[in-house]
Design an enzyme around this catalytic site. Structure first.
Site, PDB file in Angstrom:
ATOM      1  N   ASP A 271      34.240  -2.809  36.360  1.00  0.00           N
ATOM      2  CA  ASP A 271      33.241  -1.820  36.738  1.00  0.00           C
ATOM      3  C   ASP A 271      33.144  -0.669  35.733  1.00  0.00           C
ATOM      4  O   ASP A 271      34.061  -0.417  34.947  1.00  0.00           O
ATOM      5  CB  ASP A 271      33.597  -1.203  38.103  1.00  0.00           C
ATOM      6  CG  ASP A 271      33.319  -2.156  39.253  1.00  0.00           C
ATOM      7  OD1 ASP A 271      33.039  -3.335  38.996  1.00  0.00           O
ATOM      8  OD2 ASP A 271      33.402  -1.706  40.410  1.00  0.00           O
ATOM      9  N   HIS A 333      25.689  -1.626  38.996  1.00  0.00           N
ATOM     10  CA  HIS A 333      26.667  -0.752  39.656  1.00  0.00           C
ATOM     11  C   HIS A 333      26.057   0.625  39.945  1.00  0.00           C
ATOM     12  O   HIS A 333      26.759   1.618  39.913  1.00  0.00           O
ATOM     13  CB  HIS A 333      27.904  -0.617  38.775  1.00  0.00           C
ATOM     14  CG  HIS A 333      29.128  -0.088  39.474  1.00  0.00           C
ATOM     15  ND1 HIS A 333      29.439  -0.391  40.783  1.00  0.00           N
ATOM     16  CD2 HIS A 333      30.129   0.732  39.031  1.00  0.00           C
ATOM     17  CE1 HIS A 333      30.568   0.211  41.112  1.00  0.00           C
ATOM     18  NE2 HIS A 333      31.001   0.898  40.073  1.00  0.00           N
ATOM     19  N   HIS A 337      26.416   6.161  39.638  1.00  0.00           N
ATOM     20  CA  HIS A 337      27.697   5.987  40.327  1.00  0.00           C
ATOM     21  C   HIS A 337      27.824   6.964  41.496  1.00  0.00           C
ATOM     22  O   HIS A 337      28.907   7.460  41.798  1.00  0.00           O
ATOM     23  CB  HIS A 337      28.881   6.128  39.385  1.00  0.00           C
ATOM     24  CG  HIS A 337      30.100   5.364  39.845  1.00  0.00           C
ATOM     25  ND1 HIS A 337      30.929   5.829  40.852  1.00  0.00           N
ATOM     26  CD2 HIS A 337      30.613   4.176  39.451  1.00  0.00           C
ATOM     27  CE1 HIS A 337      31.905   4.950  41.049  1.00  0.00           C
ATOM     28  NE2 HIS A 337      31.732   3.934  40.218  1.00  0.00           N
ATOM     29  N   HIS A 429      38.444  -1.962  35.725  1.00  0.00           N
ATOM     30  CA  HIS A 429      37.441  -1.093  35.095  1.00  0.00           C
ATOM     31  C   HIS A 429      37.553  -1.261  33.584  1.00  0.00           C
ATOM     32  O   HIS A 429      38.668  -1.205  33.041  1.00  0.00           O
ATOM     33  CB  HIS A 429      37.651   0.372  35.492  1.00  0.00           C
ATOM     34  CG  HIS A 429      37.457   0.615  36.956  1.00  0.00           C
ATOM     35  ND1 HIS A 429      38.428   0.307  37.893  1.00  0.00           N
ATOM     36  CD2 HIS A 429      36.400   1.112  37.648  1.00  0.00           C
ATOM     37  CE1 HIS A 429      37.983   0.619  39.097  1.00  0.00           C
ATOM     38  NE2 HIS A 429      36.762   1.108  38.985  1.00  0.00           N
TER      39      HIS A 429
END
Length: 897
Positions: A271, A333, A337, A429
């Site tokens: 991510d 995503h 965020h 990540h």
């Protein structure tokens, strides 16, 4: 927790007015102590276009969030599930707040370090002194500033002035110190959350538990959660209350959690990218292992939308485009965020659809997958996904790489979670260096345990064909927990003929194991001359290894240099012995160590792989060859390996006089371990490859016929050495091999390369060893290996071949400063001084703090007759390395120009 005063030239003394955020300045100051700035407060610079007080405050806030995350997740496994989830959600929010803070600080540092800012060096000095020596900081606190130091290093590298070069060196040393801090914690706590000089950061080496205990005095988990709007309910309802009905878990079909994957199947997801550096490094690792993955991109990292809703892509989009071309799935995503469970209407749709527009502009092949930031979603968000024909992908295994600063801890957490779940989706990540470091260890272990990896095929997660077993393409990596060795060398026999070089052979092997292959010195048992009695040799195996902490995932290397003997048994079979220092030739059958005893030792050891190398006469006798395999198998880590390489056959004496005071066999062995035994060029040397190099090479230059095979108890595993990348910058101090050594190496290398070689097995028969094919490697790895080969060739004075290898390294990696310097020095050795100077100039542009390159540059200009440039280069060298051993000689050179 105090630090010693640190000498700093032309520094700034800063005081922070309590609570007011006002900075006062006095300058210049000859020295500064770590206590000069107020505790927890970075020093600020003179007035510039950047609000340095605001930068200082952001540094403090960054550290505050870093500490709070650790407090939130310390001992998290002891929390009830609901409280643990809430702690992770708040921790993630604090983490992403820090990511935004780091982005702002990066922009501020870009402006602060601009050459047009006259106060930049004083400002950076103040910030660095805070990180390096503020008395309120713990070692682990400093890990919070690693990304900022890396950005600062890149900014300073753009400035070629001498103060900038010195500052570049200082920041590089600080980053090295952070690496040591990380390694210290790796040694101490492999399950976290569940000698530098006085230049800058002085390591205090406090224990992690002590660090967490101090943080808990500053923060409480309950208060942090409360400040973030969360109160955790009781784990057990109070008496008299009626417990609420637990919600029915969502089915994996409605949202993909990974629970419906086949057993021992994993999906890797990353991510928050794309990241300008780490995303590509992660994709290179994945490519090397042949496993698929899904990358969930944040829209603002890809570009923006104009007023008409058209995509305007930035540099990050190129990283994602490359991922898609390489076959990785790239999903959505959100744009910023944000926590979408708190969003509604057009703002919620914009977060989803905006990034989808950017991804489609990169490639229509984008994956129709979405991951909610923090996993936070509501019914309106799920409906918006359905309208956009996107599928929500969650996870059931959290690496916590966003919170955990130690790679080995991340590795252990993921492996433990996978072992418990048995399948699922792993959340990583691709914006952290620690994730890059942890990923290979995770993949090594999961592959060894038979896990398969699924990728997105457009409709579901399916196991990719590339992750099916393919021994010829998938690298065996070491995957060892600890490395042990027993090294024995005997020259000074009392009752046997004395030898000359056995002790030196043993010492050379010991040094190679420790210095090149990172064997811990305390785990290398060394017995020389009078120490190598029969009892001591057996005790080394039975006491120090069998009962000394060797685990099933360890490896053991055994080397013996000394006399061997043979005895014919009544059955007519010959039995070989290794001869301890206290053996009597008249009764060696009882006081020497038979090879059958070595067999028994090999079978009794707990380690995964054991490799015996015997540089002794008659050492090939009396062994039963096991079911060894010469294949380079992907599941090597699962297979027990017990192997032996001997210097000669059962009827042969072995030569004790090779180059540099080594036997012919051990010299060849050392050359193999130096890199020549890496026959397929993948950076790994297996025992099988080493035998395939050593046996025919020794046979070609002596009357010996080395033998190789597996011992009883072996299941086909292959001992593995992983070659470290060479880091030596060639210079006048670089040693080259002797004429005798170069002559022997020329003979050793004269044998034609072949896909397979025939060598003796341990019973005197013949066996064919097939060299495994090369495995896929990243460009960076290929460049490093070309440089390493060039270094070997340079030391053998094969300058033309070395030049070709360093050139190849630079073709693969144009910014490779090490290869640029080494290419320059090859030109220098060939008296091509102008060409050498150009490459040394290139080197200092790539790495402006590399002192040795300035020394080489000065030498090249001096030889070329350009005294002014030579003096300038020498001056910079002395500024960077004023106390180096070569500094007096350099000063003499300057006086003569």
């Amino acid at each position: 927790m105090t630090s010693k005063p640190i000498k700093i030239a032309a520094t700034v003394v800063v005081a922070l007015a309590a609570g007011a955020g006002i900075y006062t300045f006095t300058r210049p100051a000859a020295t500064a102590t770590p206590g000069a700035p107020a505790s927890g407060s970075p020093a600020a610079a003179p007035q510039s276009t950047v609000d340095t007080a605001a930068v200082a405050a952001q540094f403090r806030d960054l550290l505050g969030n870093f500490r709070k995350i650790i407090v939130l997740l310390a001992d998290e496994q002891s929390l009830p599930e609901g409280a643990r989830d809430e702690a992770r959600k708040v921790g993630q929010a604090l983490f992403h707040e820090n990511q935004e803070r780091i982005a702002k600080l990066d922009a501020a540092l870009d402006q602060l370090t601009a050459p047009t800012n006259p106060g930049r060096f004083e400002a950076l000095d103040g910030l660095l002194r805070y990180i390096e020596s503020d008395p309120g900081l713990y070692d682990a606190d400093r890990l919070a500033f690693r990304e900022l130091l890396q950005s600062m290093l890149a900014d300073v590298a753009k400035d070629s002035s001498l103060p900038a070069i010195k500052l570049h060196k200082r920041i590089s040393e600080d980053l090295d110190a952070l690496g040591e801090i990380e390694r210290n914690y790796e040694k101490e706590i492999r399950q976290i959350f569940g000698n530098l000089g006085q230049r800058a950061i002085e390591l205090k080496r406090e224990r992690w538990d002590d660090y967490v205990a101090q943080l808990k005095k500053l923060y409480s988990r309950e208060q942090i959660l409360k400040e973030n709007g969360i109160v955790v309910p009781y784990a057990v309802p109070p008496a008299g209350s009626v417990p609420e009905a637990k919600p029915v878990p969502k089915k994996d079909e409605a949202e993909i959690f990974g629970l419906g994957l086949p057993k021992k199947t994993i999906v890797l997801t990353f991510d928050d990218g794309p990241h300008r550096r780490y995303t590509e490094e992660i994709s290179a690792i994945l490519k090397q292992y042949g496993v698929p993955a899904v990358f969930f991109n944040v829209g603002r990292n890809l570009g923006s939308l104009d007023a008409e809703g058209h995509a305007k892509l930035n540099a990050g989009a190129e990283v994602s485009r490359k991922l898609m071309k390489e076959g990785y799935a790239v999903g959505n995503h959100s744009f910023s965020h944000a926590q979408l469970s708190k969003q509604t209407g057009d703002k919620l749709k914009g977060e989803i659809l905006g990034t989808d527009t950017l991804l489609k502009a990169i490639s229509p092949e984008r994956a129709a997958l979405f991951r909610f930031p923090y996993g936070a979603r509501n019914s309106e968000g799920m409906a918006a996904l359905a309208d956009a024909h996107l599928k929500s992908v969650m996870w059931n295994i959290d690496s916590l790489d966003w919170a955990d600063p130690v790679p080995s801890s991340i590795t252990n957490r993921v492996l433990a979670s996978v072992d418990k779940a048995g399948r699922g989706i792993v959340l990583f990540h691709d914006i952290h260096e620690r994730t890059v470091k942890a990923l290979p260890a995770v993949l090594d272990k999961l592959i060894a345990e038979g896990y398969q990896f699924a990728g997105w095929d457009g409709t579901s997660f399916q196991v990719a064909k590339s992750s099916a077993p393919a021994p010829e393409k998938v690298p065996v990596t070491t995957g060892y927990a600890n490395s042990w060795a027993v090294v024995i060398g005997i020259d000074d026999y009392a009752k046997w003929p004395k030898l000359q070089y056995a002790v030196r052979d043993a010492q050379g092997i010991r040094e190679t194991l420790i210095e090149k292959f990172a064997f811990a010195p305390e785990r290398v048992v060394t017995l020389k001359n009078g120490e190598a009695t029969r009892n001591n040799i057996l005790a080394a195996f039975h006491d120090k290894l069998a009962h000394g902490g060797v685990q099933k995932n360890d490896r053991i290397f055994v080397f013996f240099a000394g006399h061997g003997a043979t005895r014919k048994l009544s059955s007519g079979r010959d039995l070989g012995y290794i001869v301890p220092v206290d053996s009597d030739p008249a009764q060696f059958a009882t006081d020497a160590i038979p090879m059958t005893e070595i067999q028994n030792i090999a079978e009794s050891l707990t380690a995964k792989h054991a490799f015996f190398v015997m540089d002794a006469c008659y050492s090939g006798l009396g062994l039963t060859r096991g079911a060894g395999s010469s294949s380079f198998l992907r599941d090597n880590a699962k297979r027990i390996g017990r192997q032996m390489l001997t210097a000669g056959g059962g009827d042969q004496l072995v030569a004790d006089g090779g180059p540099n005071g080594h036997s012919v066999f051990t010299w060849t062995l050392l050359q193999g371990l130096a890199g020549k035994g890496d026959l397929n060029g993948d950076g790994l040397i297996t025992a099988t490859e080493l035998a395939a190099y050593v046996a025919p090479a020794v046979s070609s230059v002596s009357n010996q016929t080395p033998a190789f095979g597996s011992l009883p108890g072996s299941e086909g595993g292959d001992f593995v050495f992983e070659l470290p990348g060479e880091t030596e910058f060639l210079s006048p101090n670089t040693t080259q091999l002797s004429t005798e050594a170069i002559a022997l190496n020329s003979k050793l290398d004269a044998k034609p390369a072949a896909a397979s070689v025939t060598v003796k097995d341990l019973q005197g028969g013949e066996q064919k060893i097939v060299t495994p094919g090369a495995v896929p490697s990243s460009t960076r790895q290929l460049a490093q290996r070309a440089n390493d080969r060039g270094l070997q060739l340079y030391k053998e004075k094969q300058y033309a071949a070395a030049e070709a290898q360093f050139t190849e390294a630079l073709k693969l990696r144009p910014d490779f400063a090490l290869a640029a310097n080494n290419l320059g020095f090859v030109f220098y050795k060939q008296e091509k001084y102008r060409e050498a100077a150009r490459w040394f100039e290139n080197t200092v542009k790539m790495d402006p703090s590399r002192a040795i390159a300035y020394l080489n540059l000065g030498d090249a200009y001096a030889k070329a007759g350009d005294a002014a440039k030579a003096k300038a280069a020498y001056k910079t060298y002395l500024e960077l390395a004023p106390t180096a051993a070569t500094a007096p000689a350099v000063r003499q050179k300057m006086e003569k120009l």
